[in-house]
Design an enzyme around this catalytic site. Sequence first.
Site, PDB file in Angstrom:
ATOM      1  N   SER A  86       1.129  -1.461   0.433  1.00  0.00           N
ATOM      2  CA  SER A  86       0.304   0.403   0.186  1.00  0.00           C
ATOM      3  C   SER A  86       0.886   1.225   0.287  1.00  0.00           C
ATOM      4  CB  SER A  86      -1.164  -0.148   1.438  1.00  0.00           C
ATOM      5  OG  SER A  86      -1.348   1.344   1.670  1.00  0.00           O
TER       6      SER A  86
ATOM      7  N   TYR B 224      -1.587  -0.945  10.615  1.00  0.00           N
ATOM      8  CA  TYR B 224      -1.885  -1.067   9.128  1.00  0.00           C
ATOM      9  C   TYR B 224      -0.797  -0.654   8.508  1.00  0.00           C
ATOM     10  CZ  TYR B 224      -3.876  -1.424   4.307  1.00  0.00           C
ATOM     11  OH  TYR B 224      -3.942  -1.318   3.278  1.00  0.00           O
TER      12      TYR B 224
HETATM   13  P1  NDP Z   1     -11.881  -5.316   0.041  1.00  0.00           P
HETATM   14  O1  NDP Z   1     -12.630  -4.898   1.587  1.00  0.00           O
HETATM   15  O2  NDP Z   1     -12.638  -5.962  -1.027  1.00  0.00           O
HETATM   16  O3  NDP Z   1     -10.785  -7.108  -0.598  1.00  0.00           O
HETATM   17  C1  NDP Z   1     -10.340  -7.274   1.030  1.00  0.00           C
HETATM   18  C2  NDP Z   1     -10.194  -9.040   0.518  1.00  0.00           C
HETATM   19  O4  NDP Z   1      -9.990  -9.702   1.490  1.00  0.00           O
HETATM   20  C3  NDP Z   1     -11.656  -9.658   0.881  1.00  0.00           C
HETATM   21  O5  NDP Z   1     -12.192 -10.823  -0.415  1.00  0.00           O
HETATM   22  C4  NDP Z   1     -12.246 -10.774   2.009  1.00  0.00           C
HETATM   23  O6  NDP Z   1     -12.727 -12.012   1.500  1.00  0.00           O
HETATM   24  C5  NDP Z   1     -10.382 -11.037   2.005  1.00  0.00           C
HETATM   25  N1  NDP Z   1     -10.008 -11.145   3.134  1.00  0.00           N
HETATM   26  C6  NDP Z   1     -10.471 -10.549   4.548  1.00  0.00           C
HETATM   27  N2  NDP Z   1      -9.523 -11.121   5.905  1.00  0.00           N
HETATM   28  C7  NDP Z   1      -9.740 -11.943   5.034  1.00  0.00           C
HETATM   29  C8  NDP Z   1      -9.046 -13.595   5.234  1.00  0.00           C
HETATM   30  N3  NDP Z   1      -8.347 -13.821   7.069  1.00  0.00           N
HETATM   31  N4  NDP Z   1      -8.716 -14.939   5.031  1.00  0.00           N
HETATM   32  C9  NDP Z   1      -9.433 -14.777   3.228  1.00  0.00           C
HETATM   33  N5  NDP Z   1      -8.790 -13.185   3.358  1.00  0.00           N
HETATM   34  C10 NDP Z   1      -9.300 -12.590   3.443  1.00  0.00           C
HETATM   35  O7  NDP Z   1     -10.291  -4.614  -0.105  1.00  0.00           O
HETATM   36  P2  NDP Z   1      -9.772  -4.159  -1.054  1.00  0.00           P
HETATM   37  O8  NDP Z   1      -9.742  -5.465  -2.270  1.00  0.00           O
HETATM   38  O9  NDP Z   1      -9.461  -2.787  -0.991  1.00  0.00           O
HETATM   39  O10 NDP Z   1      -8.260  -5.282  -0.372  1.00  0.00           O
HETATM   40  C11 NDP Z   1      -7.179  -6.154  -1.690  1.00  0.00           C
HETATM   41  C12 NDP Z   1      -5.583  -5.364  -0.630  1.00  0.00           C
HETATM   42  O11 NDP Z   1      -5.404  -3.902  -1.343  1.00  0.00           O
HETATM   43  C13 NDP Z   1      -5.910  -5.767   0.247  1.00  0.00           C
HETATM   44  O12 NDP Z   1      -4.396  -6.297   1.261  1.00  0.00           O
HETATM   45  C14 NDP Z   1      -5.727  -4.029   1.081  1.00  0.00           C
HETATM   46  O13 NDP Z   1      -4.666  -3.507   1.927  1.00  0.00           O
HETATM   47  C15 NDP Z   1      -4.579  -3.503  -0.374  1.00  0.00           C
HETATM   48  N6  NDP Z   1      -4.777  -2.109  -0.205  1.00  0.00           N
HETATM   49  C16 NDP Z   1      -6.196  -1.644  -0.760  1.00  0.00           C
HETATM   50  C17 NDP Z   1      -6.675  -0.084  -1.011  1.00  0.00           C
HETATM   51  C18 NDP Z   1      -7.420   0.760  -0.513  1.00  0.00           C
HETATM   52  O14 NDP Z   1      -7.639   1.628  -1.109  1.00  0.00           O
HETATM   53  N7  NDP Z   1      -8.843  -0.268  -1.247  1.00  0.00           N
HETATM   54  C19 NDP Z   1      -5.081   0.625  -0.834  1.00  0.00           C
HETATM   55  C20 NDP Z   1      -3.878  -0.095  -0.583  1.00  0.00           C
HETATM   56  C21 NDP Z   1      -3.840  -1.327  -0.249  1.00  0.00           C
HETATM   57  P3  NDP Z   1     -13.350 -12.516   2.095  1.00  0.00           P
HETATM   58  O15 NDP Z   1     -14.225 -11.582   3.677  1.00  0.00           O
HETATM   59  O16 NDP Z   1     -14.704 -13.105   1.918  1.00  0.00           O
HETATM   60  O17 NDP Z   1     -12.705 -13.421   3.253  1.00  0.00           O
END
Ligand code: NDP
Length: 245
Positions: A142, A155
């Site tokens: 990030s 984070y």
């Molecule tokens: P979302 O919340 O849309 O997606 C996060 C995903 O992670 C979901 O599909 C969720 O699926 C999964 N997840 C969470 N906990 C678990 C777990 N214990 N086991 C398996 N899956 C898990 O957010 P983003 O798409 O934004 O996030 C994707 C990545 O991008 C992350 O690593 C985030 O830190 C990073 N990021 C995002 C930014 C933003 O502004 N959105 C900026 C910078 C980085 P489920 O709940 O079905 O398990």
Amino acid sequence: MENIKNKVVIITGASSGIGEATAKLLAENGAKVVLAARREDRLQAIVNDVKQLGGEAVSIKADVVSAEDMQNLAKFALSKYGRIDVLINNAGVMPNSRLSELRVEEWEQMIDVNIKGVLYGIAAVLPVMREQKSGHIINLSSTSGYQVSPTSAVYAATKFAVRAISEGLRLEESSTSGIKSTVIAPGLTKTELFDSITSPEVQAVANQISDLGISPDRIARAIAFAINEPDDTLISEIMIRPTAL
Ligand code: NDP
């Protein structure tokens, strides 16, 4: 994007946001995508969407906090497609708050999902990729992996750690086994990530700025670009930000 075709790509956190957008883009370009997350219904709906467009996708429930689930995920991909070309360690959570709020359980959740989840993913696929003598591990950091702000200390610590792990992996593997390591560093992106915030102060700020976020498709394009490069070229790091921030 010719080099994406037929690649077997595992994506964690594929049930929404960046993971979902990446799964769809890669499948559109001929990859065989293996989708993992905890919400099986969401994964199945994405598999159906991909198949309707003529793509190839399967899904499996996997919690990245469980080393056993991650091993099962790798076994599942191997049983379906016989190899693993790419792992995208994308699952992440961001329940930001001030340290003085002492939300210790949320600190632990971020460390477990964002750091241990990435390590368990690497542990599950690295032996397979070393055996294949090829592979690519892409980790989602990030802009918070470069810069700390009030309320993001834990984070940011997890995303700094993702960069350290990715760099260590690159140094150890790229020149010996040819396995690639890439860090993707998005800035504010419109996804469900902000739903994990429980601190009212942070939620209020998130509500104010969320409209400035970019579409997850933009991050998917950067990931696809890194995967599409030929074997002799490694995209080790990409940062993608909203222009306005
Ligand atoms: P979302 O919340 O849309 O997606 C996060 C995903 O992670 C979901 O599909 C969720 O699926 C999964 N997840 C969470 N906990 C678990 C777990 N214990 N086991 C398996 N899956 C898990 O957010 P983003 O798409 O934004 O996030 C994707 C990545 O991008 C992350 O690593 C985030 O830190 C990073 N990021 C995002 C930014 C933003 O502004 N959105 C900026 C910078 C980085 P489920 O709940 O079905 O398990």
